[in-house]
Design a protein around this motif. Structure first.
Motif, PDB file in Angstrom:
ATOM      1  N   PRO A   1       2.576   4.031  -1.867  1.00  0.00           N
ATOM      2  CA  PRO A   1       2.586   4.425  -3.147  1.00  0.00           C
ATOM      3  C   PRO A   1       3.922   4.397  -3.910  1.00  0.00           C
ATOM      4  CG  PRO A   1       2.207   6.300  -1.589  1.00  0.00           C
ATOM      5  CD  PRO A   1       1.942   5.014  -1.085  1.00  0.00           C
ATOM      6  N   ASP A   2       4.926   4.684  -2.981  1.00  0.00           N
ATOM      7  CA  ASP A   2       6.322   4.591  -3.471  1.00  0.00           C
ATOM      8  C   ASP A   2       6.945   3.414  -3.804  1.00  0.00           C
ATOM      9  OD1 ASP A   2       6.341   7.554  -3.450  1.00  0.00           O
ATOM     10  OD2 ASP A   2       6.991   7.597  -1.519  1.00  0.00           O
TER      11      ASP A   2
ATOM     12  N   GLY B   1       4.487  -0.252  -3.905  1.00  0.00           N
ATOM     13  CA  GLY B   1       3.830  -1.070  -4.691  1.00  0.00           C
ATOM     14  C   GLY B   1       4.132  -2.323  -5.127  1.00  0.00           C
TER      15      GLY B   1
ATOM     16  N   THR C   1       0.745  -1.294   0.009  1.00  0.00           N
ATOM     17  CA  THR C   1      -0.174  -0.198   0.089  1.00  0.00           C
ATOM     18  C   THR C   1       0.772   1.272  -0.023  1.00  0.00           C
ATOM     19  OG1 THR C   1       0.009  -0.166   2.413  1.00  0.00           O
ATOM     20  CG2 THR C   1      -2.006  -1.124   1.012  1.00  0.00           C
TER      21      THR C   1
END
Length: 323
Positions: A166-167, A169, A164
């Protein structure tokens, strides 16, 4: 090789004959939701110990229909197992002890472990149970990203975990730990060992996990040498068996030893010795030899060897045993 003389398929194996896992549809959230709402949908319920619900006194899984799922477990996420007999099959995992007890009564059901169910259920249901247990174990044990430590979110109908962050994934996939299990033979005898914790007289084929950078054949040779000191030359594949207790795949082999010299090296076994077919027959008859249960690939390896080398049927020998 005369296939008519081969032992029956290993327990939990052969699921692909009845189940289409439809892996190509797992990212189609609309199609998954439609299948989950279908009146044809079936739900396999497991508790956090990996036990399933059976139908009261019957030897069959207690599947939930879509109405029962909506009535009692609509808040639980589902994982798609696949399509069998034209019907979508899903997994539900319940971790609330109070709700589990309530459902046992409401469904007139009882819980059973996979090890016990493997000897009770029809082959296809045992295979589905094993599949569900393996998937649920991975989901429960894989909660955080191994790259950054962020929580994972289950995607692909429960078959992938996505970080989770976002950098990051990063995607995580279900894993299975490969293990080799082997019947080693030498000039008319087979090598079997026992652990101190086993029932008196129980002997089994040797086994062990595959290490990084190691072929299956090399793992057979290393494990046999470590546990018994016996040196193996030829190694031939026999069959495999899913063993989600909790997350293994047992890969079975027949191997040939150079000699019968036994030198216990790692002391994992209490004893290791060579058995001729006649010694096995006599041991089963007088109660001094106890093979592995029919649940295991070890039993199938021994059954195959006895049939091929001496024309003996292990199941018949066990049935006629005084135990």
């Amino acid at each position: 090789m005369d296939r008519a003389k081969l032992p029956p398929p290993n327990t939990f194996a052969g699921l692909s004959l009845v189940l289409d896992r439809v892996a190509e549809r797992r990212d189609d959230s609309g199609w998954i939701a439609e299948q989950a709402r279908s009146t044809q949908a079936r739900y396999l319920l497991l508790d956090t110990a990996g036990e399933a619900f059976l139908q009261g006194d019957h030897e069959a899984l207690r599947w939930l229909d879509v109405g029962e799922r909506e009535r009692w477990l609509d808040d639980l996420p589902t994982s798609l197992l696949g399509i069998a007999d034209g019907r979508p099959h899903f997994l539900l995992v319940l971790d609330d002890p109070a709700r589990i007890t309530t459902l046992e009564t409401a469904l007139d059901a009882r819980r059973v472990s996979l090890r016990a169910a493997g000897l009770l259920l029809p082959a296809h249901e045992a295979g589905l149970f094993a599949y569900a247990k393996g998937l649920s174990h991975w989901q429960r044990e894989t909660r955080h990203c191994t790259r950054c430590g962020f929580p994972l979110q289950l995607v692909a109908a429960g078959h992938r975990g996505q970080c989770t962050n976002p950098d990051c994934g990063h995607l995580h996939f279900p894993r299975t730990d490969a293990a080799v299990i082997m019947l080693v033979e030498h000039e008319g005898a087979c090598l079997l060992g026992r652990q101190a914790s086993w029932p008196p007289g129980r002997y089994s084929t040797l086994a062990g996990f595959v290490e990084p950078g190691e072929s299956l054949e090399d793992a057979v040779r290393r494990e046999v040498a470590e546990e018994s000191g016996v040196i193996v030359d030829e190694v031939h594949y026999h069959s495999s068996q899913p063993w989600p207790m909790p997350a293994s795949l047992m890969v079975g082999f027949i191997a040939t030893a150079r000699s019968r010299q036994i030198v216990m090296r790692d002391h994992e076994l209490e004893d290791a010795r060579w058995f001729t077919p006649q010694q096995i027959v006599d041991g089963i008859a007088d109660g001094s030899f106890l093979p592995s249960t029919a649940l295991s690939v070890s039993y199938q390896l021994l059954a195959y060897w006895l049939q091929q080398r001496a024309g003996l049927e292990l199941a018949t020998l066990v049935v006629s045993s005084p135990r």
